[in-house]
Design a protein around this motif. Sequence first.
Motif, mmCIF file in Angstrom:
data_model
loop_
_atom_site.group_PDB
_atom_site.id
_atom_site.type_symbol
_atom_site.label_atom_id
_atom_site.label_comp_id
_atom_site.label_asym_id
_atom_site.label_seq_id
_atom_site.Cartn_x
_atom_site.Cartn_y
_atom_site.Cartn_z
ATOM 1 N N UNK A 100 0.815 -1.216 0.000
ATOM 2 C CA UNK A 100 0.000 0.000 0.000
ATOM 3 C C UNK A 100 0.855 1.275 0.000
ATOM 4 N N UNK A 104 1.202 4.203 -2.944
ATOM 5 C CA UNK A 104 0.914 5.626 -2.757
ATOM 6 C C UNK A 104 2.138 6.469 -3.082
ATOM 7 N N UNK A 129 2.665 9.560 -5.598
ATOM 8 C CA UNK A 129 3.044 10.895 -5.111
ATOM 9 C C UNK A 129 4.367 11.330 -5.722
ATOM 10 N N UNK A 155 -5.888 -4.953 4.342
ATOM 11 C CA UNK A 155 -4.757 -4.309 3.682
ATOM 12 C C UNK A 155 -4.243 -3.158 4.531
ATOM 13 N N UNK A 156 -2.949 -3.175 4.782
ATOM 14 C CA UNK A 156 -2.323 -2.005 5.366
ATOM 15 C C UNK A 156 -2.356 -1.913 6.875
ATOM 16 N N UNK A 166 2.153 0.982 6.243
ATOM 17 C CA UNK A 166 2.913 2.199 6.496
ATOM 18 C C UNK A 166 3.771 2.032 7.742
ATOM 19 N N UNK A 178 -8.956 3.124 3.786
ATOM 20 C CA UNK A 178 -7.576 2.778 3.489
ATOM 21 C C UNK A 178 -6.730 3.194 4.669
ATOM 22 N N UNK A 179 -5.783 2.340 5.011
ATOM 23 C CA UNK A 179 -4.959 2.668 6.164
ATOM 24 C C UNK A 179 -4.071 3.872 5.900
ATOM 25 N N UNK A 180 -3.533 3.957 4.703
ATOM 26 C CA UNK A 180 -2.701 5.108 4.360
ATOM 27 C C UNK A 180 -3.572 6.190 3.738
ATOM 28 N N UNK A 197 -2.275 9.653 2.755
ATOM 29 C CA UNK A 197 -1.290 9.592 1.670
ATOM 30 C C UNK A 197 -1.995 9.355 0.339
ATOM 31 N N UNK A 256 -2.000 7.211 9.867
ATOM 32 C CA UNK A 256 -2.266 7.813 8.564
ATOM 33 C C UNK A 256 -3.683 7.531 8.102
#
Lengths: 201, 198, 335
Positions: free
Chosen positions: A48, A52, A56, A129-130, A138, C119-121, C124, C181
């Motif tokens: 993830x 991102x 970015x 997810x994540x 992250x 979404x966890x991020x 971002x 985040x």
Amino acid sequence: MIAFWILGVILIASAMWTITAKKPVYSVVGLLAHFVALAAMYLTLSGEFLAVMQIIVYSGAILVLFLFVIALLSSGVAPFATGIDRLPKIAAPAIVVALAGLGFAIYAVGRSSVAATSGALTAAAAGPVGTAGVFGSVDDFGKALFTTYLLPFEITALILMVAVIGVVTLAGDSTPYAATEKQARAVRKSMREAIVRGGER
Amino acid sequence: MRKNLYNVGAILKGLSITFAFMFKKKPTIEYPSVKKQHAPRFHGLHELRRYADGKERCIGCELCSSACPANAITVIGAENTPEDRTSPGERHAARYEIDELRCIFCGMCEEACPTDAIVLTPRFEMADYRRGSFIYAKDRLLVPPGAGLGPAPDERPNGIPSDLGRVAEVKSTMDIAQGYSATNRGETLKTQRKGLAP
Amino acid sequence: MQGAIDTLNAAPLWLVVLIKSAVLLLVVVTTFAYAMLFERKVMGWMQLRPGPNRVGPWGLMQPAADAAKLILKEDLTPKTADRLIYRLAPFISLLTAFSVYAIIPFGASASGPWAIGNVNAGILFLLAITSLGVYGISLGGWASGSKYPLLGSVRSTAQMISYELSMSLSFVGVLIIAGTTSLDGIVNAQLHWWFFITQCVGFVIYVITAVAETNRAPFDLVEAETELVAGFHTEYSGLRFGLFFIAEYVNMLTVSCIATLLFLGGWNAPFGMTVVPGIVWFLIKVATFMFFYIWLRSTLPRMRYDRLMAFGWKVLLPVATLNVIATAIYVAFKG
């Protein structure tokens, strides 16, 4: 798996378009599609944070600068040469080597158990997810970056910094350096006078 | 640094001004639904008037036409016959046309007219789709016989008093829905003459 | 309510996402339409005008009239334009503007399904998608094949890159305090103190950069009428112009939503007024921010371009960096 194949086709197609496009801006659009598809690919692999960052950094910053330069410089320029002339001399051996490498890779993957690979992937993607502790989140990424890989990270930052300073020094501002406001005013005045003189001439 | 802080103050001041303006009364006149009352002597669309007995005032002398700085007026006079007396005098206007696109609404025709036949009314809504529509002939300029009579031009404030065609009763020559009320205008004039209105 | 949620939870994921997306799309488009009307009304009031009031009562049907006008207008493509990209650009703008809403939560996830995806991020992801929005503008300006749009697009590129840095940095302060985040987590971290108080510097920076990022006055150099006719969309007409127009307002809305989530406490009620549901608070906050946007536009004159750049790089970026450092030190010492 379906997503993989669709994204794979998009990735290859956009990459092909990027290198074969007639106009530089088309290449940028191709590359943009490529980056976005790549980010989507990372997402399917539960990377993830990577996905991102891919958008970015590459699409949001670097590619925009490409576009900036291309839009400014190439709007009046004739499009690239196309066709066989565009291929560099080294193309033929490069293609041979690339095909050989691809063949070997397919052979190698075929030999190893495909099931095992995909099984590992599924295991990694287990869980939402994540979330922290899951591969590619992250939290994990940050922790790895600032503990295990702190030194490489800082060195990379330093190298980039050096590059930035180098660029500023090389490209530089042609205006003479002025430390105080008074000096700056004097510099501006001399520049204005130079412009006026140029106009008279 | 201090200067920059002053700038922040200026921005805040500007914001407060615009915020206060949000609640101020809006001077907008919402035109098609609300109409502004014009000054009594507003120069708008022309009108050809009649005497109280229904005869036309215009005698076809063409003085308006020659006074017109914009050459907007065309008059073709004709003799009155004993059988058909259009106007009290010897002659009348067989054709009377004003090109309102040329007209500059100065009111010179009104001043020049010896019989106070041509008058400028406060009506101003004459938009149309074709240029030809702006040539106003007698059919549109002439007041209908039964419509009564508007005030004479010299009855207006500061007008020269005239003994021509005393108007007994002031009636609207215009549709009230169109925004101009002759009655109202007459009232205004009366109060003004008595010195009651500013 | 609970029954509805249970039904929703039982339905297959793709169906839920599809339905939510459709509803949200409808809501966002309607909001855009009335945001536009709201802006014209407020601007009118501030300029001592009544604003549009001819179509429907209080002009409420004005958006429909505008939409009909834009759809019926001729869609021109200049001869010198690069046809493919010229046509593609508005869609890129619109797509990036809308896709952000996939992850914006409008209410606490505990009290109902208020987001399409969590979404966890999240933050971002927001940054990533909004950073793609610049492509629509710069490609559209370039592809028009005429001078003013090109200048507008070049300006937009430079401006958005410059201000995006400070914007990201203003986020970082919030992220450090919240320690997550995910947008859900950030809002939950603001249960007591909203971040516009604890992160006031970050908030001010965010407001300024947000206006610059969405190319709105006083930073609307990209479409500066007095200098560039209409900037990047000079050559666009009809529905294609409409798409850019929608994208601009949807971006405004996005930025207001982000401000609400990150700094204004999201769906948390102020002063413990929990009687009113969170979604209402959220919408009130978004509307307030939108109003502020419009207020700014009708108050401040356009900035000069070199000052815009100088302000972005020499004031905002250092201040934002200092803010991040100060926040980090604070959090580190507090433990």
